[in-house]
Design a protein around this motif. Structure first.
Motif, mmCIF file in Angstrom:
data_model
loop_
_atom_site.group_PDB
_atom_site.id
_atom_site.type_symbol
_atom_site.label_atom_id
_atom_site.label_comp_id
_atom_site.label_asym_id
_atom_site.label_seq_id
_atom_site.Cartn_x
_atom_site.Cartn_y
_atom_site.Cartn_z
ATOM 1 N N GLU A 76 -30.572 84.725 -26.257
ATOM 2 C CA GLU A 76 -30.596 85.541 -24.997
ATOM 3 C C GLU A 76 -32.327 85.422 -24.566
ATOM 4 O O GLU A 76 -32.263 85.789 -23.358
ATOM 5 C CB GLU A 76 -30.090 86.847 -25.109
ATOM 6 C CG GLU A 76 -28.566 86.719 -25.539
ATOM 7 C CD GLU A 76 -28.104 88.281 -25.671
ATOM 8 O OE1 GLU A 76 -28.911 89.319 -25.298
ATOM 9 O OE2 GLU A 76 -26.904 88.367 -26.300
ATOM 10 N N ASN A 77 -33.173 85.364 -25.450
ATOM 11 C CA ASN A 77 -34.408 85.448 -24.990
ATOM 12 C C ASN A 77 -35.345 84.244 -25.313
ATOM 13 O O ASN A 77 -36.477 84.413 -25.780
ATOM 14 C CB ASN A 77 -35.039 86.594 -25.523
ATOM 15 C CG ASN A 77 -34.398 87.906 -24.952
ATOM 16 O OD1 ASN A 77 -34.732 88.480 -24.105
ATOM 17 N ND2 ASN A 77 -33.662 88.649 -26.064
ATOM 18 N N ASP B 21 -36.099 86.353 -33.859
ATOM 19 C CA ASP B 21 -36.667 86.040 -32.399
ATOM 20 C C ASP B 21 -37.383 84.654 -32.588
ATOM 21 O O ASP B 21 -38.119 84.491 -33.833
ATOM 22 C CB ASP B 21 -37.176 86.769 -31.670
ATOM 23 C CG ASP B 21 -38.313 87.596 -32.082
ATOM 24 O OD1 ASP B 21 -39.484 87.050 -31.810
ATOM 25 O OD2 ASP B 21 -38.122 88.647 -32.989
ATOM 26 N N LYS C 33 -28.581 86.711 -31.104
ATOM 27 C CA LYS C 33 -29.209 87.423 -30.061
ATOM 28 C C LYS C 33 -30.599 86.777 -29.569
ATOM 29 O O LYS C 33 -30.878 86.983 -28.472
ATOM 30 C CB LYS C 33 -29.465 88.830 -30.729
ATOM 31 C CG LYS C 33 -30.235 89.759 -29.696
ATOM 32 C CD LYS C 33 -29.033 90.404 -28.863
ATOM 33 C CE LYS C 33 -29.535 91.601 -28.061
ATOM 34 N NZ LYS C 33 -28.504 92.028 -26.992
#
Length: 226
Positions: A156-157, A40, A153
């Motif tokens: 998405e953030n 992330d 992924k």
């Protein structure tokens, strides 16, 4: 002054080879993305900060790494003198495509007949194409699907970017990009007051398709900051 290069989704830095060959007069260092652990953006930023030099530097952020560079700029480090954004974004560029891509084991898909030719036609179709379709194919085929899935992924953030920065920044835009829409470049104008867009008739792999032309713009940008 040193140029630090952050690669796109592949994370290896292998695809910078032709570009670096055209920037040989500058100090430069490629920082490969973390090959394990969380992918992330807060963790990408922490990983980057651990490797920053004490000297003045300019950051190049390709595709996936754009938000990481923006997060660093938000902290206003004194020795960050400029940023080169390449075919990148501050918000998820194509959520549906990213979701589908996360479900497809890309390395295995690249084993099918004709994959190399398709990659060359889609991503390296320019008179300058500085890397071979073999390097592109082998680099992508060697990726860990789980790591790529984790990076997708992360899209998405992506954090919100509400800060203002006077750090000089340029954006190299691929006009034929089917992955990052042209509108993504406009988001940077709300953050960076000293900002300019340079456009190329390229697909998403802009630096790999136009290594000489993009290196010339980078060289001029770096020289203007010294």
């Amino acid at each position: 002054m040193k140029l630090l290069l952050l690669p796109g989704l592949d994370g290896t830095g292998h695809l910078f080879s032709a570009l670096l060959g055209n920037l040989s007069v500058f100090q430069r260092e490629t920082i490969a993305l973390p090959a394990s652990g969380p992918q992330d953006y807060p963790h990408q930023l922490q990983y980057l900060e651990e490797q920053l030099p004490e000297e003045d530097f300019v950051l190049l952020a390709e595709s996936f790494s754009g938000p990481t560079a923006a997060l660093l700029a938000a902290k206003h480090p004194a020795n960050l003198k400029g940023i080169i954004f390449v075919a990148t974004f501050l918000r998820a560029p194509n959520p549906i495509m990213a979701k589908l891509a996360s479900l497809i084991p890309v390395p295995k898909l690249l084993n099918v007949p004709g994959a190399r030719t398709l990659l060359k036609h889609q991503f390296l179709n320019s008179p300058e194409a500085g890397i071979s379709d073999t390097l592109l194919h082998d680099t992508l085929r060697g990726l860990d699907h789980k790591i790529i899935e984790a990076r997708l992924k992360a899209l998405e953030n992506i954090p919100e970017f509400e800060f203002k920065s006077e750090i000089p920044a340029i954006y190299l835009q691929a006009e034929k990009d089917t992955i990052v829409p042209a509108s993504c470049a406009e988001d940077f104008k709300a953050v960076f007051s000293n900002f300019e867009i340079k456009r190329f008739p390229a697909s998403h792999l802009l630096l790999q398709s136009y290594p000489e032309s993009t290196a010339k713009i980078m060289a001029d940008f770096l020289s203007s900051l010294q």
